[in-house]
Motif scaffolding. Structure first.
Motif, PDB file in Angstrom:
ATOM      1  N   ARG A 207       0.851  -1.285   0.009  1.00  0.00           N
ATOM      2  CA  ARG A 207      -0.056  -0.038   0.153  1.00  0.00           C
ATOM      3  C   ARG A 207       0.854   1.149  -0.053  1.00  0.00           C
ATOM      4  NH1 ARG A 207      -4.625   1.418   4.594  1.00  0.00           N
ATOM      5  NH2 ARG A 207      -5.391   3.388   3.488  1.00  0.00           N
ATOM      6  N   GLY A 208       1.916   1.091   0.801  1.00  0.00           N
ATOM      7  CA  GLY A 208       2.844   2.330   0.568  1.00  0.00           C
ATOM      8  C   GLY A 208       3.595   2.410  -0.603  1.00  0.00           C
ATOM      9  N   ARG A 210       2.448   1.875  -3.453  1.00  0.00           N
ATOM     10  CA  ARG A 210       1.321   2.259  -4.315  1.00  0.00           C
ATOM     11  C   ARG A 210       1.027   3.793  -4.142  1.00  0.00           C
ATOM     12  NH1 ARG A 210      -0.679  -2.868  -3.298  1.00  0.00           N
ATOM     13  NH2 ARG A 210      -2.152  -2.010  -1.660  1.00  0.00           N
ATOM     14  N   ALA A 211       1.198   4.125  -2.939  1.00  0.00           N
ATOM     15  CA  ALA A 211       1.063   5.640  -2.565  1.00  0.00           C
ATOM     16  C   ALA A 211       2.264   6.544  -3.056  1.00  0.00           C
ATOM     17  CB  ALA A 211       0.916   5.706  -1.103  1.00  0.00           C
ATOM     18  N   LYS A 212       3.439   5.848  -2.997  1.00  0.00           N
ATOM     19  CA  LYS A 212       4.496   6.604  -3.707  1.00  0.00           C
ATOM     20  C   LYS A 212       4.187   6.637  -5.111  1.00  0.00           C
ATOM     21  CE  LYS A 212       8.541   5.861  -2.104  1.00  0.00           C
ATOM     22  NZ  LYS A 212       9.775   5.534  -1.588  1.00  0.00           N
ATOM     23  N   ARG A 214       1.551   6.782  -6.781  1.00  0.00           N
ATOM     24  CA  ARG A 214       0.518   7.703  -7.260  1.00  0.00           C
ATOM     25  C   ARG A 214       0.966   9.182  -7.124  1.00  0.00           C
ATOM     26  NH1 ARG A 214      -2.819   3.987  -4.342  1.00  0.00           N
ATOM     27  NH2 ARG A 214      -2.433   5.079  -2.621  1.00  0.00           N
ATOM     28  N   ALA A 215       1.847   9.406  -6.110  1.00  0.00           N
ATOM     29  CA  ALA A 215       2.229  10.626  -5.830  1.00  0.00           C
ATOM     30  C   ALA A 215       3.276  11.229  -7.012  1.00  0.00           C
ATOM     31  CB  ALA A 215       3.064  10.773  -4.292  1.00  0.00           C
ATOM     32  N   ALA A 251       0.526   8.123   3.632  1.00  0.00           N
ATOM     33  CA  ALA A 251      -0.131   8.327   2.233  1.00  0.00           C
ATOM     34  C   ALA A 251      -0.917   9.823   2.276  1.00  0.00           C
ATOM     35  CB  ALA A 251      -1.294   7.313   1.928  1.00  0.00           C
ATOM     36  N   GLU A 255       2.357  13.141  -0.499  1.00  0.00           N
ATOM     37  CA  GLU A 255       2.318  13.909  -1.557  1.00  0.00           C
ATOM     38  C   GLU A 255       2.156  15.449  -1.103  1.00  0.00           C
ATOM     39  OE1 GLU A 255      -0.847  14.723  -5.312  1.00  0.00           O
ATOM     40  OE2 GLU A 255      -0.831  12.878  -4.409  1.00  0.00           O
TER      41      GLU A 255
END
Length: 381
Positions: A207-208, A210-212, A214-215, A251, A255
């Motif tokens: 999950r972490g 994927r957050a990176k 997306r950012a 998350a 960003e």
């Protein structure tokens, strides 16, 4: 290439991998090669063959690539500062093998900005280093249609202690700076972006990570599209650091933190302006010593390096004895003239390396030409 102290050993390893079905290979070079030193140079003492292959000339590249089906495999050259000569040497040898440029596939690091963020000053002034990176991209667009010309290795920032926000911000800032430089030189920034990859480190959880990612995508769109118009998002790669996984990002704030740092860099004129003002340490917070150093050093000389260095010194002595020295001298003069102008450096660089000039010789010419007070060429009064 760790454990391969020579081009002969590395070639045996690569051929073994290809024989086992591998079609994607990575080649790492030792520190002297990556910093533009010939193996016999005093600054290379204790470093030759350490954690990579020494390549001093086209002869070494011929040995390294001997017997490999270069038209059917993808090769990653792990080099940043010396991306230009090593890419040219690769193409020269591939064409000797009968593999045309249009069928060569692979990638090269060519990420001088991240190198400057992390390490002591490189061999050239900042703008000259960026010009050389731009010339590699232009050369790839024009002549190597299947080659990835730039890999922004942001994961190395995490390895140096950057938090996830800093890692993302400087990765995007570096990528944007390369595209702005390309656009200023008349290249299509969208075409350069399509040949670019951005690498970030993996977080502790999926999950972490994927957050990176997306950012990175959103900040790339905000930063690049605002200044250059629509440009494709480069390929994104996640790298698992060898020592440990990167810290888990939150998350919600990730960003925003990266965007804030990008805004600060933008207010200062972009990453190039930040580095020119020596403010990278202040903004990044985990920069190295900042003290000028000729070349990286080991705490103590690598014990096996003495024998490897002796073999490379002997090979270079034979090369100099057999090459046509007037042709080498003339090609180096043309390289010097090109460096004083604004044409693509890789074309005269190719001529010099094909005439069997060494990596250290071409790098010395560029270093002396681009120095703050360049030495007059032999043709000048």
């Amino acid at each position: 290439m760790s454990g391969c102290e020579s081009a002969v050993q590395a070639n045996a390893r690569l051929r073994h991998l290809v024989g086992g079905g591998a079609r994607e290979l990575a080649v790492g070079f030792d520190t002297p090669t990556r910093t533009g030193l010939d193996s016999p140079a005093p600054a290379a003492f204790g470093l030759v063959g350490h954690r990579g292959v020494p390549v001093d000339s086209i002869d070494d590249m011929r040995v390294l690539l001997g017997g490999l089906p270069l038209a059917r495999i993808t090769v990653s050259l792990a080099t940043d500062t010396c991306a230009a000569p090593l890419l040219v040497l690769y193409r020269l040898v591939a064409e000797e093998h009968g593999a045309p440029a249009g069928r060569l596939a692979g990638s090269v690091g060519n990420d001088v900005l991240t190198e400057l963020l992390l390490a002591d000053p490189g061999p050239f002034p900042l703008r000259a280093s960026l010009r050389l990176a731009r010339d590699v991209c232009a050369y790839g667009l024009a002549e190597l249609p299947r080659w990835q010309c730039l890999t922004v290795r942001g994961h190395r920032l995490a390895g140096a202690g950057a938090d996830p926000g800093q890692e993302i911000a400087f990765t995007v800032a570096a990528g944007a700076e390369y595209l702005l430089t390309a656009a200023a030189a008349g290249l299509d920034p969208a075409a350069v972006a399509a040949r670019t990859a951005l690498c970030v480190s993996a977080a502790r959880t999926g999950r972490g990570t994927r957050a990176k990612l997306r950012a990175v995508r959103r900040l790339w769109a905000d930063t690049v599209h605002a200044r250059l118009g629509p440009a494709p998002t480069p390929r994104l790669h996640v790298v698992v650091p060898g020592h440990a996984l990167a810290a888990a990002p939150r998350a919600a704030g990730l960003e925003a933190a990266a965007a804030d740092l990008l805004e600060r860099v933008g207010r200062l004129g972009g990453l190039l302006a930040v580095l020119e003002r020596h403010r990278g340490p202040e903004l990044f917070g985990v920069h190295g010593t900042g003290r000028p150093a000729a070349h990286p050093r080991l705490a103590r000389p690598w014990t096996s390096s003495h024998a490897v260095r002796a073999r490379q010194t002997e090979r270079l002595a034979k090369l100099r004895a057999w090459r046509v020295q007037p042709a080498v001298d003339e090609s180096l003069l043309r390289l010097c003239g090109a460096a004083r102008g604004d044409g693509n450096i890789l074309h005269p660089l190719r001529e010099a390396l094909a005439s069997r000039a060494t990596l250290g010789e071409v790098w010395t010419v560029l270093r002396e030409t681009w120095a703050p007070n360049p030495r007059p060429s032999p043709t000048e009064p």
